[in-house]
Design an enzyme around this catalytic site. Structure first.
Site, PDB file in Angstrom:
ATOM      1  N   ASN A 111     -25.868 -45.655  20.405  1.00  0.00           N
ATOM      2  CA  ASN A 111     -26.185 -44.480  21.229  1.00  0.00           C
ATOM      3  C   ASN A 111     -25.260 -44.355  22.435  1.00  0.00           C
ATOM      4  O   ASN A 111     -24.816 -43.263  22.772  1.00  0.00           O
ATOM      5  CB  ASN A 111     -27.645 -44.527  21.690  1.00  0.00           C
ATOM      6  CG  ASN A 111     -28.603 -44.522  20.514  1.00  0.00           C
ATOM      7  OD1 ASN A 111     -28.189 -44.281  19.381  1.00  0.00           O
ATOM      8  ND2 ASN A 111     -29.868 -44.808  20.770  1.00  0.00           N
ATOM      9  N   HIS A 157     -13.672   3.476  31.037  1.00  0.00           N
ATOM     10  CA  HIS A 157     -14.272   4.097  29.843  1.00  0.00           C
ATOM     11  C   HIS A 157     -13.204   4.418  28.798  1.00  0.00           C
ATOM     12  O   HIS A 157     -13.384   5.333  27.996  1.00  0.00           O
ATOM     13  CB  HIS A 157     -15.032   5.386  30.196  1.00  0.00           C
ATOM     14  CG  HIS A 157     -15.985   5.239  31.344  1.00  0.00           C
ATOM     15  ND1 HIS A 157     -17.324   5.019  31.176  1.00  0.00           N
ATOM     16  CD2 HIS A 157     -15.768   5.261  32.684  1.00  0.00           C
ATOM     17  CE1 HIS A 157     -17.906   4.928  32.365  1.00  0.00           C
ATOM     18  NE2 HIS A 157     -16.983   5.065  33.288  1.00  0.00           N
ATOM     19  N   SER A 278       1.071  -4.702   4.951  1.00  0.00           N
ATOM     20  CA  SER A 278      -0.029  -4.424   4.040  1.00  0.00           C
ATOM     21  C   SER A 278       0.468  -4.622   2.618  1.00  0.00           C
ATOM     22  O   SER A 278       1.640  -4.367   2.321  1.00  0.00           O
ATOM     23  CB  SER A 278      -0.502  -2.988   4.248  1.00  0.00           C
ATOM     24  OG  SER A 278      -1.093  -2.490   3.062  1.00  0.00           O
ATOM     25  N   GLU A 291      -5.968  -9.554  16.142  1.00  0.00           N
ATOM     26  CA  GLU A 291      -7.270  -9.304  15.506  1.00  0.00           C
ATOM     27  C   GLU A 291      -7.983 -10.613  15.178  1.00  0.00           C
ATOM     28  O   GLU A 291      -9.198 -10.756  15.347  1.00  0.00           O
ATOM     29  CB  GLU A 291      -7.087  -8.489  14.230  1.00  0.00           C
ATOM     30  CG  GLU A 291      -6.606  -7.076  14.485  1.00  0.00           C
ATOM     31  CD  GLU A 291      -6.213  -6.402  13.180  1.00  0.00           C
ATOM     32  OE1 GLU A 291      -7.069  -5.785  12.559  1.00  0.00           O
ATOM     33  OE2 GLU A 291      -5.026  -6.509  12.784  1.00  0.00           O
ATOM     34  N   GLN A 323     -26.218 -36.033  16.149  1.00  0.00           N
ATOM     35  CA  GLN A 323     -25.027 -36.299  15.337  1.00  0.00           C
ATOM     36  C   GLN A 323     -24.305 -34.983  15.006  1.00  0.00           C
ATOM     37  O   GLN A 323     -23.108 -34.959  14.798  1.00  0.00           O
ATOM     38  CB  GLN A 323     -25.450 -37.001  14.039  1.00  0.00           C
ATOM     39  CG  GLN A 323     -24.305 -37.302  13.095  1.00  0.00           C
ATOM     40  CD  GLN A 323     -24.699 -38.337  12.051  1.00  0.00           C
ATOM     41  OE1 GLN A 323     -24.809 -39.520  12.375  1.00  0.00           O
ATOM     42  NE2 GLN A 323     -24.950 -37.913  10.837  1.00  0.00           N
TER      43      GLN A 323
END
Ligand code: ARG
Length: 461
Positions: A111, A157, A278, A291, A323
């Protein structure tokens, strides 16, 4: 089946499924260096205190040094029968050096052993994060310093609000990461206390010297209450909390870079080396790194929530639940470090389209507040100015004009207080320059921020 190190009171051996379920060696082997360092210090302390002989301590020390080298050379295979890193190393040691190996665990429990290993690991990880953050702060400083003369829209905003400089915007992040740096420093200071020597929960009957152990292992002091020492995982929770806050900062920065790199904005160009294409759309260049960092923020939050949830409601002292404390910390440390570094790489190589940024700052009536401030300077109460400029903006929207494109006569139709000096007062650069409050976006203020930042970077170097 091999006999367990703790097998004395058992008459039956553990089931195979229980052995598998119970084992943590899979993940806690990451702490082999810390475990060996802790054991070497412990053996030295036992010998110094006359609890084991100098010869035994020397054999243990040499044996552990050899095991360390063998682990690093990939020569050691751990087994789930030996459950965790602590018992794996202890049993290899005993296999190799015989009886002295069996004396190592005197005056110690797993411990306090796991508590010290995990603290050492977390402390090292936090120190590495400091290095990563230093690198990031330097990258932010560099990009800010390069862009202190151009203008861009500042947003609230996500609507165009007031003109600022890119340097000013970047320096906002500098300060966020500077706080992260200090948060990690704080948590290192608080975790810098040694739990070893606490035994299972109540201390030990041996005449141990925990202060010597602390010194050997580079801790500032010892955890004062042995029960707290084996039960406490605050250091890991703080590490995860700090990591989460830092990831949140990275994620906000990433979000901005993603927006800024869109065709709609085109404020920045992320280097090809940190973008991907892509598989179907040939024209695409995606900001994947940004991202992914934004996505991995959720993962680190998950790590933090895991440990908070795990610790909640555990009675003192050690419980096996604990653990499960290590995988989230290991994962968060690795994720955070990778994210900071890839982010800094991206920042170092990205380019700003300052012309487009400046062009964007010209529309959206970003000088409306300054126009209102102009009328204030002519003695009109601010609330009235706000109303007048609001009407001018509405007029401009309906006629497709910017405020500065109206003639003096047109402006005076809204308020006789307008004079010919209005135009120089609402020029974008003048708007930036005119900011006087400390910490503002004015060129002068940002220059001060940059030189303070430079001094800070030298101080933490
Ligand atoms: N593998 C355990 C852990 O990670 C080590 C401590 C086990 N102590 C015990 N009394 N079962 O927490």
């Amino acid at each position: 089946m091999s006999k367990k190190l703790w097998g004395g009171r058992f008459t039956k051996s553990e089931s195979k499924s229980a052995t598998e379920f119970n084992a943590s060696i899979d993940f806690d082997q990451k702490m082999y260096r810390q475990d060996i360092a802790g054991s070497r210090a412990h053996a030295a302390m036992l010998a110094k205190q006359g609890i084991i002989s100098q010869d035994d301590a020397a054999a243990i020390d040499a044996g552990l040094a050899e095991i360390l080298a063998d682990i690093e050379a990939g020569k050691i295979e751990f087994t789930i029968e030996n459950e965790d890193i602590h018992m794996n190393i202890e049993s290899i040691l005993t296999e190799r050096i015989g009886e002295p190996g069996k004396r190592l665990h005197t005056a110690r429990s797993r411990n306090d052993q796991v508590a010290v290993d995990f603290r050492l690991w977390t402390k090292e990880a936090a120190i590495s994060v400091l290095d990563d953050l230093k690198r990031l702060l330097n990258s932010i400083y560099e990009i800010a310093d390069k862009h202190k003369d151009s203008i861009m829209p500042g947003y609230t905003h996500l609507q165009r609000a007031q003109p600022v400089t890119p340097a000013y915007h970047f320096m906002a992040y500098f300060h966020m990461f500077k706080r992260d740096y200090s948060r990690f420093c704080d948590c290192i200071d608080r975790m810098d206390y040694l739990p070893l020597g606490s035994g299972a929960l109540a201390g030990t009957t041996y005449n141990t010297d925990r202060r010597f152990l602390a010194e050997q292992l580079g801790f500032a002091g010892i955890v004062e209450n042995a029960m707290d020492a084996v039960s406490d995982r605050d250091f890991a929770l703080e590490f995860l909390s700090n990591a989460s806050i830092c990831m949140m900062h990275l994620s906000r920065f990433c979000e901005e870079l993603i927006i800024w790199s869109s065709t709609e904005f085109k404020f920045i160009e992320i280097d090809d080396a940190y973008s991907t294409g892509s598989s179907i759309m040939p024209q695409k260049k995606n900001p994947d790194m940004a991202e992914l960092i934004r996505g991995k923020t959720g993962r680190v939050y998950g790590d933090m929530i895991t440990l908070f949830t795990l610790m909640k409601g555990l009675p003192l002292a050690y419980n096996k639940d604990m653990q499960e404390d290590k995988p989230p910390v290991f994962d968060a440390a690795e994720t955070l470090r990778a994210c900071i570094n890839i982010f800094a790489d991206m920042l170092d190589t990205m380019t700003l389209n300052t012309d487009i940024m400046e062009q964007a700052a010209k529309s959206g009536f970003m000088n409306a507040t300054d126009a209102a401030d102009y009328l204030v300077s002519k003695g009109v109460p601010f609330r009235e100015c706000h109303e007048i400029i609001g009407q001018i903006v509405l007029y401009c929207i309906n006629h497709g004009k910017a405020i500065e494109e109206l003639s003096l006569q047109q402006l005076q139709d809204f308020s006789p207080k307008f004079g010919p000096d209005i135009y120089e007062n609402i020029d974008l650069r003048a708007c930036v320059k005119a900011k006087k409050s400390e910490g503002s976006t004015s060129f002068e203020s940002v220059n001060k921020m940059l030189s303070d930042a430079k001094a800070y970077l030298i101080e933490i170097e």
